[in-house]
Write a protein that holds these residues in place. Structure first.
Motif, PDB file in Angstrom:
ATOM      1  N   THR A   1       0.833  -1.207   0.000  1.00  0.00           N
ATOM      2  CA  THR A   1       0.000   0.000   0.000  1.00  0.00           C
ATOM      3  C   THR A   1       0.865   1.255   0.000  1.00  0.00           C
ATOM      4  OG1 THR A   1      -1.792  -1.142   1.160  1.00  0.00           O
ATOM      5  CG2 THR A   1      -1.784   1.261   1.247  1.00  0.00           C
ATOM      6  N   MET A   2       1.897   1.274   0.851  1.00  0.00           N
ATOM      7  CA  MET A   2       2.750   2.455   0.924  1.00  0.00           C
ATOM      8  C   MET A   2       3.611   2.599  -0.334  1.00  0.00           C
ATOM      9  SD  MET A   2       1.894   3.892   3.710  1.00  0.00           S
ATOM     10  CE  MET A   2       0.243   3.193   3.486  1.00  0.00           C
ATOM     11  N   THR A   3       4.057   1.479  -0.905  1.00  0.00           N
ATOM     12  CA  THR A   3       4.864   1.542  -2.121  1.00  0.00           C
ATOM     13  C   THR A   3       4.029   2.047  -3.291  1.00  0.00           C
ATOM     14  OG1 THR A   3       6.205  -0.321  -1.350  1.00  0.00           O
ATOM     15  CG2 THR A   3       6.342   0.233  -3.677  1.00  0.00           C
ATOM     16  N   GLY A   4       2.788   1.586  -3.368  1.00  0.00           N
ATOM     17  CA  GLY A   4       1.920   2.004  -4.469  1.00  0.00           C
ATOM     18  C   GLY A   4       0.925   3.076  -4.058  1.00  0.00           C
ATOM     19  N   ILE A   5       1.340   3.979  -3.166  1.00  0.00           N
ATOM     20  CA  ILE A   5       0.411   4.967  -2.614  1.00  0.00           C
ATOM     21  C   ILE A   5      -0.159   5.895  -3.703  1.00  0.00           C
ATOM     22  CG2 ILE A   5       2.207   6.662  -2.088  1.00  0.00           C
ATOM     23  CD1 ILE A   5      -0.923   5.819   0.026  1.00  0.00           C
ATOM     24  N   ARG A   6       0.623   6.133  -4.773  1.00  0.00           N
ATOM     25  CA  ARG A   6       0.106   6.981  -5.849  1.00  0.00           C
ATOM     26  C   ARG A   6      -1.084   6.319  -6.527  1.00  0.00           C
ATOM     27  NH1 ARG A   6       5.742   7.696  -6.469  1.00  0.00           N
ATOM     28  NH2 ARG A   6       6.430   9.863  -6.181  1.00  0.00           N
ATOM     29  N   ALA A   7      -0.935   5.026  -6.813  1.00  0.00           N
ATOM     30  CA  ALA A   7      -2.040   4.300  -7.444  1.00  0.00           C
ATOM     31  C   ALA A   7      -3.229   4.183  -6.485  1.00  0.00           C
ATOM     32  CB  ALA A   7      -1.578   2.910  -7.880  1.00  0.00           C
ATOM     33  N   VAL A   8      -2.933   3.986  -5.204  1.00  0.00           N
ATOM     34  CA  VAL A   8      -4.011   3.885  -4.204  1.00  0.00           C
ATOM     35  C   VAL A   8      -4.849   5.158  -4.189  1.00  0.00           C
ATOM     36  CG1 VAL A   8      -4.485   3.768  -1.734  1.00  0.00           C
ATOM     37  CG2 VAL A   8      -2.824   2.207  -2.751  1.00  0.00           C
ATOM     38  N   GLN A   9      -4.177   6.302  -4.165  1.00  0.00           N
ATOM     39  CA  GLN A   9      -4.904   7.563  -4.102  1.00  0.00           C
ATOM     40  C   GLN A   9      -5.525   7.936  -5.446  1.00  0.00           C
ATOM     41  OE1 GLN A   9      -2.237  10.474  -2.440  1.00  0.00           O
ATOM     42  NE2 GLN A   9      -2.263   9.541  -0.402  1.00  0.00           N
ATOM     43  N   ALA A  10      -4.838   7.557  -6.527  1.00  0.00           N
ATOM     44  CA  ALA A  10      -5.366   7.885  -7.850  1.00  0.00           C
ATOM     45  C   ALA A  10      -6.662   7.133  -8.139  1.00  0.00           C
ATOM     46  CB  ALA A  10      -4.329   7.572  -8.925  1.00  0.00           C
ATOM     47  N   PHE A  11      -6.749   5.893  -7.692  1.00  0.00           N
ATOM     48  CA  PHE A  11      -7.927   5.072  -7.951  1.00  0.00           C
ATOM     49  C   PHE A  11      -8.841   4.953  -6.731  1.00  0.00           C
ATOM     50  CE2 PHE A  11      -4.949   3.812 -11.230  1.00  0.00           C
ATOM     51  CZ  PHE A  11      -5.755   3.721 -12.347  1.00  0.00           C
ATOM     52  N   ARG A  12      -8.641   5.822  -5.747  1.00  0.00           N
ATOM     53  CA  ARG A  12      -9.499   5.876  -4.570  1.00  0.00           C
ATOM     54  C   ARG A  12      -9.655   4.501  -3.914  1.00  0.00           C
ATOM     55  NH1 ARG A  12      -8.198  10.168  -5.897  1.00  0.00           N
ATOM     56  NH2 ARG A  12      -9.470  12.023  -6.286  1.00  0.00           N
ATOM     57  N   LYS A  13      -8.514   3.869  -3.683  1.00  0.00           N
ATOM     58  CA  LYS A  13      -8.542   2.515  -3.123  1.00  0.00           C
ATOM     59  C   LYS A  13      -8.455   2.529  -1.594  1.00  0.00           C
ATOM     60  CE  LYS A  13      -6.383  -2.023  -3.980  1.00  0.00           C
ATOM     61  NZ  LYS A  13      -6.036  -2.395  -2.620  1.00  0.00           N
ATOM     62  N   GLU A  14      -8.514   3.702  -0.974  1.00  0.00           N
ATOM     63  CA  GLU A  14      -8.324   3.784   0.473  1.00  0.00           C
ATOM     64  C   GLU A  14      -9.372   2.978   1.238  1.00  0.00           C
ATOM     65  OE1 GLU A  14      -6.851   7.781  -1.207  1.00  0.00           O
ATOM     66  OE2 GLU A  14      -8.522   6.388  -1.534  1.00  0.00           O
ATOM     67  N   ARG A  15     -10.650   3.102   0.849  1.00  0.00           N
ATOM     68  CA  ARG A  15     -11.705   2.394   1.577  1.00  0.00           C
ATOM     69  C   ARG A  15     -11.539   0.882   1.443  1.00  0.00           C
ATOM     70  NH1 ARG A  15     -16.299   5.307   2.999  1.00  0.00           N
ATOM     71  NH2 ARG A  15     -15.584   7.318   3.813  1.00  0.00           N
ATOM     72  N   ARG A  16     -11.234   0.435   0.224  1.00  0.00           N
ATOM     73  CA  ARG A  16     -11.041  -0.995   0.019  1.00  0.00           C
ATOM     74  C   ARG A  16      -9.836  -1.492   0.820  1.00  0.00           C
ATOM     75  NH1 ARG A  16      -9.557  -2.792  -5.738  1.00  0.00           N
ATOM     76  NH2 ARG A  16     -10.342  -0.670  -6.055  1.00  0.00           N
ATOM     77  N   ASN A  17      -8.762  -0.707   0.829  1.00  0.00           N
ATOM     78  CA  ASN A  17      -7.590  -1.075   1.630  1.00  0.00           C
ATOM     79  C   ASN A  17      -7.933  -1.139   3.112  1.00  0.00           C
ATOM     80  OD1 ASN A  17      -5.801  -1.448  -0.418  1.00  0.00           O
ATOM     81  ND2 ASN A  17      -4.874   0.583  -0.287  1.00  0.00           N
ATOM     82  N   GLU A  18      -8.777  -0.192   3.536  1.00  0.00           N
ATOM     83  CA  GLU A  18      -9.180  -0.178   4.942  1.00  0.00           C
ATOM     84  C   GLU A  18      -9.897  -1.477   5.315  1.00  0.00           C
ATOM     85  OE1 GLU A  18     -12.049   2.447   7.941  1.00  0.00           O
ATOM     86  OE2 GLU A  18     -11.537   3.196   5.944  1.00  0.00           O
ATOM     87  N   ARG A  19     -10.799  -1.923   4.430  1.00  0.00           N
ATOM     88  CA  ARG A  19     -11.512  -3.180   4.700  1.00  0.00           C
ATOM     89  C   ARG A  19     -10.557  -4.373   4.671  1.00  0.00           C
ATOM     90  NH1 ARG A  19     -15.241  -0.755   1.121  1.00  0.00           N
ATOM     91  NH2 ARG A  19     -14.486  -2.081  -0.575  1.00  0.00           N
ATOM     92  N   GLU A  20      -9.695  -4.412   3.644  1.00  0.00           N
ATOM     93  CA  GLU A  20      -8.770  -5.544   3.523  1.00  0.00           C
ATOM     94  C   GLU A  20      -7.811  -5.591   4.701  1.00  0.00           C
ATOM     95  OE1 GLU A  20      -6.947  -4.951  -0.230  1.00  0.00           O
ATOM     96  OE2 GLU A  20      -8.716  -5.546  -1.399  1.00  0.00           O
ATOM     97  N   PHE A  21      -7.270  -4.428   5.057  1.00  0.00           N
ATOM     98  CA  PHE A  21      -6.339  -4.386   6.187  1.00  0.00           C
ATOM     99  C   PHE A  21      -7.067  -4.725   7.480  1.00  0.00           C
ATOM    100  CE2 PHE A  21      -3.543  -2.342   9.330  1.00  0.00           C
ATOM    101  CZ  PHE A  21      -2.319  -2.861   8.929  1.00  0.00           C
ATOM    102  N   GLY A  22      -8.311  -4.264   7.599  1.00  0.00           N
ATOM    103  CA  GLY A  22      -9.095  -4.594   8.788  1.00  0.00           C
ATOM    104  C   GLY A  22      -9.314  -6.094   8.921  1.00  0.00           C
ATOM    105  N   ASP A  23      -9.578  -6.753   7.783  1.00  0.00           N
ATOM    106  CA  ASP A  23      -9.754  -8.210   7.816  1.00  0.00           C
ATOM    107  C   ASP A  23      -8.465  -8.906   8.246  1.00  0.00           C
ATOM    108  OD1 ASP A  23     -12.350  -7.941   6.992  1.00  0.00           O
ATOM    109  OD2 ASP A  23     -11.908  -8.293   4.861  1.00  0.00           O
ATOM    110  N   LEU A  24      -7.339  -8.411   7.743  1.00  0.00           N
ATOM    111  CA  LEU A  24      -6.058  -9.009   8.117  1.00  0.00           C
ATOM    112  C   LEU A  24      -5.763  -8.796   9.601  1.00  0.00           C
ATOM    113  CD1 LEU A  24      -3.879  -7.983   5.033  1.00  0.00           C
ATOM    114  CD2 LEU A  24      -4.770 -10.258   5.568  1.00  0.00           C
ATOM    115  N   VAL A  25      -6.076  -7.600  10.093  1.00  0.00           N
ATOM    116  CA  VAL A  25      -5.875  -7.322  11.524  1.00  0.00           C
ATOM    117  C   VAL A  25      -6.763  -8.224  12.372  1.00  0.00           C
ATOM    118  CG1 VAL A  25      -6.187  -5.591  13.323  1.00  0.00           C
ATOM    119  CG2 VAL A  25      -5.101  -4.953  11.175  1.00  0.00           C
ATOM    120  N   GLU A  26      -8.000  -8.431  11.923  1.00  0.00           N
ATOM    121  CA  GLU A  26      -8.913  -9.313  12.654  1.00  0.00           C
ATOM    122  C   GLU A  26      -8.381 -10.741  12.680  1.00  0.00           C
ATOM    123  OE1 GLU A  26     -11.661  -8.856  14.396  1.00  0.00           O
ATOM    124  OE2 GLU A  26     -11.640  -6.692  14.155  1.00  0.00           O
TER     125      GLU A  26
END
Length: 602
Positions: free
Chosen positions: A228-253
């Motif tokens: 996520t941090m390496t591809g932060i430009r693509a994350v922000q360009a394609f508005r992937k923050e919410r999806r990352n939040e869910r995916e990361f939340g699942d991994l944390v769980e």
């Protein structure tokens, strides 16, 4: 290539018995190789532990002596037994304390030596592994090996080994002292070993799998974070923050659930352990009390027996915590040993052939290549690239152009046939001569932390400044470099963040030209350049490519114009071969591509 836990088995945590034995054997081999250089310190440390543990275990026996022998002697005004017991107790306590301090220092030296060795091995080995490994093994997983996995091993070496060795020796010495003092109490202690062993085995079996899962869950968290941090430009360009939040939340769980289950095991193990220990103390006290009343046992011996029985179970909780560290470190060591046992798919030659000066003649002789067995990229490929010729590779995506370039650079070896440089098979060529003779510039244009000059001189770190400047001028990079805050001494910052994509590409061109290879490969290397920059580079290319073999892969047909020869590829085969002018004048694939490109400029 290793396939038990390597690239293919990294995310697994359910293993057969045979695989588990193989993993343990591999981890033990690695651990043995790490401990061999510090074996003298290990033996010295072990001796200190034995002496300090014996001194600590002597306490209850000295108390028993002081009570049973010293108190009666006091009635006869004989102070020696009591004084001896008290002084001996003090001396053994001081000796144990000083020896433990010495042990901690030595253990720290051993731990740091092992970690430095292991950390260096992982770095050097992953750097040597072929491109195939790095294209399938994500950077986040490699970072996990160097961070969380090594931290687990550090915790084991710093604290876990101390808990294990001292705990086991303490229990052995305590049991021996108890049997020596009173064999009946010793039998009671032996009887408790049966439920203790069953409980420990239950804990071991259930925790082993959970700790492996914990390591996998931890690695997934790190991988997701790094990507996520390496591809932060693509994350922000394609508005992937919410999806990352869910995916990361699942991994944390997942990570939390695994650790909660581990703690649940301790919630059963620790109280059950305390119950067994308290029961043993109660039985020893009860039986001993009746024997004291009957005159078959002295009071001091009973007190010592109770103390020894209680102390026998004291290290068990520490050993359980050690098992926590051990399982985590063992799982980490399995993964690290898996990486270290990966073999390069492009190995160095056993008897390398020297090629001090290369002309640059590249030949493909019956070359076959496939990334996977069911999908051949080059079915049977023959090609001769004369020295000094500039060749452009054109074709649709997936035609095999980049594969061809990677085979020339020997990022991969052909599965059949051979690729030669001046008649020498690349698999036999000395690695230093290969890297000096062939340089590849890719679309990525990666810049390392440091100055612009350092990045240009990557292939020739000893190059004088005037040659660095000359290389920059040749590709049209000198003007923008001079405009930077500190010119050639400007720090490009993380991954070249202070320069644009086109400027990074120009710096990578200057880097390649300074290396002065016999064969230069440009894989979509002008894709990041704007039209003025591309024209400037093309002007520099025409003079700099003179006298050397060049392979240019480009979708921009303007870049192809400087080539002596154009190869049009489709499905791993050359379908057209000729000069740019002759192919444009024809009616083939390249003529159609050129016409479409020319129309797009109108």
């Amino acid at each position: 290539m290793t396939t038990v836990t390597g690239v293919q088995g990294e995310e697994r945590h359910d293993y057969s018995k045979a695989e588990s034995r193989a993993l343990r054997a591999r981890s033990l081999r690695l651990l043995g190789s790490l401990l061999t250089p510090v074996r003298r310190l290990l033996w010295t440390t072990l001796a200190i532990i034995v002496i300090s543990t014996a001194a600590q275990v002597a306490g209850p026996a000295l108390i028993a002596y002081g009570i049973d022998q010293g108190l009666p002697a006091l009635l006869d005004q004989n102070w020696f037994p009591v004084a001896f017991a008290g002084l001996a107790y003090l001396v053994t306590g001081l000796a144990g304390a000083f020896l433990v301090a010495g042990y901690i220092r030595l253990a720290a030296r051993i731990s740091q030596a092992v970690l430095i060795d292991l950390r260096t091995r992982v770095f050097l080995h992953t750097q040597k592994l072929s491109l195939e490994f790095h294209e399938s093994y994500t950077s986040g997983r490699i970072i996990s090996r160097q961070t969380s996995d090594l931290d687990s091993i550090r915790e084991l070496l710093d604290e876990g080994i101390n808990q294990l060795v001292r705990g086991v020796l303490y229990m052995v010495f305590t049991a021996a002292a108890l049997v020596w003092l009173d064999w009946v109490s010793g039998l009671v202690l032996v009887a408790t070993l049966v439920p203790l062993a069953l409980l420990t085995r239950w804990f071991q079996v259930r925790s082993q799998q959970l700790f492996r899962r914990s390591r996998v869950a931890s690695a997934k968290l790190i991988v997701h974070f790094v990507e996520t941090m390496t591809g932060i430009r693509a994350v922000q360009a394609f508005r992937k923050e919410r999806r990352n939040e869910r995916e990361f939340g699942d991994l944390v769980e997942d990570y939390r659930d695994v650790n909660a289950r581990v703690l649940g095991l301790f919630a059963v193990y620790n109280p059950a352990l305390a119950l067994i220990g308290n029961t043993a103390v109660a039985v020893v006290l009860l039986i001993g009390g009746f024997r004291v009343v009957d005159g078959g046992l002295e009071v001091g011996v009973l007190l010592a027996a109770v103390l020894y029985t209680k102390r026998f179970f004291d290290p068990m909780e520490e050993l359980a915590m050690f098992y926590n560290s051990y399982q985590s470190a063992a799982s980490a060591l399995e993964k690290i040993s898996g990486v270290l046992e990966e073999e390069p798919s492009v190995p160095d030659p056993k008897r390398p052939v020297d090629l001090w000066t290369a002309d640059g003649n590249v030949r493909f002789e019956g070359v076959e290549f496939s990334y996977t067995a069911d999908r051949p990229i080059l079915p049977h490929f023959d090609l001769d690239l004369p020295a000094g010729q500039t060749v452009a590779l054109v074709g649709s995506t997936g035609a095999g152009k980049s594969t061809l370039a990677k085979l020339i650079a020997r990022f991969y070896d052909p599965t059949g046939g051979r690729v030669t440089l001046d008649g020498v098979d690349l698999r036999d060529l000395h690695p230093k001569d290969l890297r000096r003779a062939i340089v590849m510039v890719t679309q990525e244009a990666y810049l390392f932390s440091g100055s612009v000059a350092d990045n240009i001189a990557l292939g020739r770190p000893d190059a004088p400044m005037d040659e660095i400047v000359r290389a920059a001028k040749a590709v049209g990079a000198h003007e923008f470099i001079e405009g930077l805050p500190n010119g050639y001494d400007t720090d490009v910052n993380k991954r070249g963040g202070r320069v644009s994509a086109g400027q990074r590409q120009l710096i990578s061109f200057a880097r390649a030209f300074l290396a002065n290879p016999a064969v230069l490969i440009l894989d979509e290397a002008t894709s990041s350049l704007d039209i003025p920059s591309e024209r400037a580079v093309q002007e520099g290319l025409q003079s700099l490519l003179a006298g050397r073999t060049a392979v240019i892969i480009a979708h921009r047909l303007s870049t192809v114009a400087i080539a002596d020869r154009v190869l049009v590829m489709e499905h791993g085969r050359v379908v057209e071969d000729g000069s740019p002018a002759s192919l444009i004048a024809g009616t083939g694939r390249f003529a159609s591509l050129h016409a479409a490109w020319r129309d797009s400029l109108v």
